[in-house]
Design a protein around this motif. Structure first.
Motif, PDB file in Angstrom:
ATOM      1  N   UNK A 325       0.874  -1.174   0.000  1.00 45.31           N
ATOM      2  CA  UNK A 325       0.000   0.000   0.000  1.00 45.31           C
ATOM      3  C   UNK A 325       0.910   1.222   0.000  1.00 45.31           C
ATOM      4  N   UNK A 326       0.683   2.146  -0.933  1.00 45.87           N
ATOM      5  CA  UNK A 326       1.648   3.205  -1.175  1.00 45.87           C
ATOM      6  C   UNK A 326       1.628   4.312  -0.133  1.00 45.87           C
ATOM      7  N   UNK A 327       0.434   4.633   0.446  1.00 44.38           N
ATOM      8  CA  UNK A 327       0.327   5.823   1.285  1.00 44.38           C
ATOM      9  C   UNK A 327      -0.430   5.577   2.587  1.00 44.38           C
ATOM     10  N   UNK A 328      -0.162   6.455   3.556  1.00 45.52           N
ATOM     11  CA  UNK A 328      -0.972   6.595   4.762  1.00 45.52           C
ATOM     12  C   UNK A 328      -1.489   8.030   4.781  1.00 45.52           C
ATOM     13  N   UNK A 329      -2.811   8.190   4.924  1.00 49.54           N
ATOM     14  CA  UNK A 329      -3.417   9.513   5.018  1.00 49.54           C
ATOM     15  C   UNK A 329      -3.624   9.858   6.486  1.00 49.54           C
ATOM     16  N   UNK A 330      -3.030  10.976   6.918  1.00 48.76           N
ATOM     17  CA  UNK A 330      -3.292  11.506   8.257  1.00 48.76           C
ATOM     18  C   UNK A 330      -4.368  12.568   8.128  1.00 48.76           C
TER      19      UNK A 330
END
Length: 403
Positions: A325-330
């Motif tokens: 999974x490419x990203x983590x959204x905060x």
């Protein structure tokens, strides 16, 4: 949208010369424009000096005659007559930087309908109508030679979507579950009558439609309000704003398809948005993202409870790294309360945020413990994510942008 437009030089799709229909009203002589496959038909005309439209698909009436136009202040447009109609057909290929397909075919027939006031200021308005095999799009343009002031007050929209029957509908509901399925007439009821876009509609024959908007730049997005007395009719509405002479509104769009899936793969919205102004798109890397709020408050089998804190975010990153999974959204909360003008996204918050009621997404600040083992440190989190090949996407509220 991003993409490079490459016109296909096919002789059968040249631009047709303008066709002038004279200056008489069209209350008795409407005209039509058909999609390339002849199945989607839009009929345009003037009724008592006001423009109207109608939509049919495969011989089935989908939208009954409804009004077209915009509300202009302080003096409304009135007593319109046809000044000219220009027709052309376009077919080109758009290469995409990302999306469901590597390229889209932008293939439509278009009418530019010029209307002019027969008295008063004699201002003119152009209505652009594009008819695709997969639907129709229209917008309003205020020509530079149309008698307009430099700044034009756009008070509201007047475009009607008069569905031919009390079809089944669904609509967007912000962060809540979509509204529907329910009859279109029931969208007229309740404390907040109307619908947010997109409004998706299924006819009794199984045809699917969706009302959306494209190329929204200079004014607030549209919503739909009841258009009485027809219980299955809606009118587009927008917040008052100002447009420049020579500019155009966003596109009002109706997608059509034999199934809901056809709406998802339609090229129309992508094609209606202008090409990207970014020359080098190599740095744009689309991908799946984890979202910290979606696990907030959850307790796992090993006893860990997710919060808006460093241990939770690192756990997200570890999972994302293992599962490509490419990203983590905060989301809101990493720098403070999002609606507090004193919250500063240039810093990491130095206090806790808790959710007193698990059923309500309301954050409450709480002093940090004297021994905070892992305090909020966003730059450190970004470095940690980079070490795991996971990017961090940061949300912040407009209040913070104007701080």
């Amino acid at each position: 949208s991003t993409g490079v437009r490459i016109e296909m030089k096919l002789p059968t799709y040249g631009i047709m010369l303008a066709v002038l229909l004279g200056t008489g009203t069209l209350s008795a002589e409407s005209f039509s424009i058909r999609s390339p496959n002849e199945q989607v038909v839009v009929t345009l005309g003037l009724v008592h000096g006001k423009p109207s439209w109608q939509l049919s698909v495969g011989g089935q009436e989908c939208l009954k005659p409804g009004k077209l136009g915009v509300a202009i202040g302080p003096n409304a447009l009135s007593n319109l007559e046809t000044a000219g109609v220009e027709r052309d057909t376009r077919r080109e290929v758009i290469e995409t930087a990302w999306g469901k397909f590597s390229q889209y075919e932008d293939h439509y027939r278009q009418v530019v309908w010029t209307l002019r006031e027969s008295d008063g200021q004699q201002r003119s308005l152009k209505i652009h109508v594009r008819v695709y095999d997969q639907g129709v799009a229209l917008r309003y343009q205020f020509p530079t030679d149309g008698g307009w002031n430099q700044a034009i007050q756009l008070k509201d929209d007047q475009t009607e979507f008069c569905f031919a029957d009390d079809y089944t509908g669904w609509c967007y509901a912000r962060e809540h579950d979509p509204i529907g399925p329910k009859p279109l007439s029931q969208f007229h009821d309740g404390p907040n009558p109307g619908a947010s876009l997109p409004l998706t509609v299924r006819t009794k024959s199984g045809l699917h439609m969706a009302v959306l908007e494209a190329a929204v730049f200079d004014h607030a997005p549209l919503s739909l309000i009841p258009s009485n007395p027809d219980p299955s009719a809606f009118r587009a509405s927008l917040t008052s704003s100002s447009l420049r002479r020579g500019s155009a509104t966003s596109w009002r769009v109706v997608l059509v398809g034999n199934s809901a899936g056809d709406l998802l793969v339609s090229p129309i919205l992508y094609c209606l948005n202008p090409p990207s102004e970014i020359d080098d798109t190599s740095w744009i890397k689309p991908g799946l993202a984890m979202w910290d709020w979606r696990a907030w408050g959850a307790t796992t089998d090993d006893g860990f409870t997710y919060g808006l804190d460093m241990p939770s975010w690192k756990r997200f990153i570890d999972f994302a790294s293992r599962n490509n999974v490419r990203y983590l959204v905060l989301d809101a909360g990493w720098y403070g309360l999002e609606f507090d003008p004193d919250s500063d996204p240039r810093t990491s918050r130095d206090y806790l945020l808790v959710q007193p009621d698990p059923q309500k997404p309301k954050l409450v600040p709480k002093p940090a413990p004297a021994q905070w083992d892992d305090p909020i440190d966003i730059p450190a989190l970004i470095r940690y994510g980079r070490s795991k090949n996971v990017g961090i996407v940061l949300y912040f509220n407009d209040i913070a942008r104007y701080h």
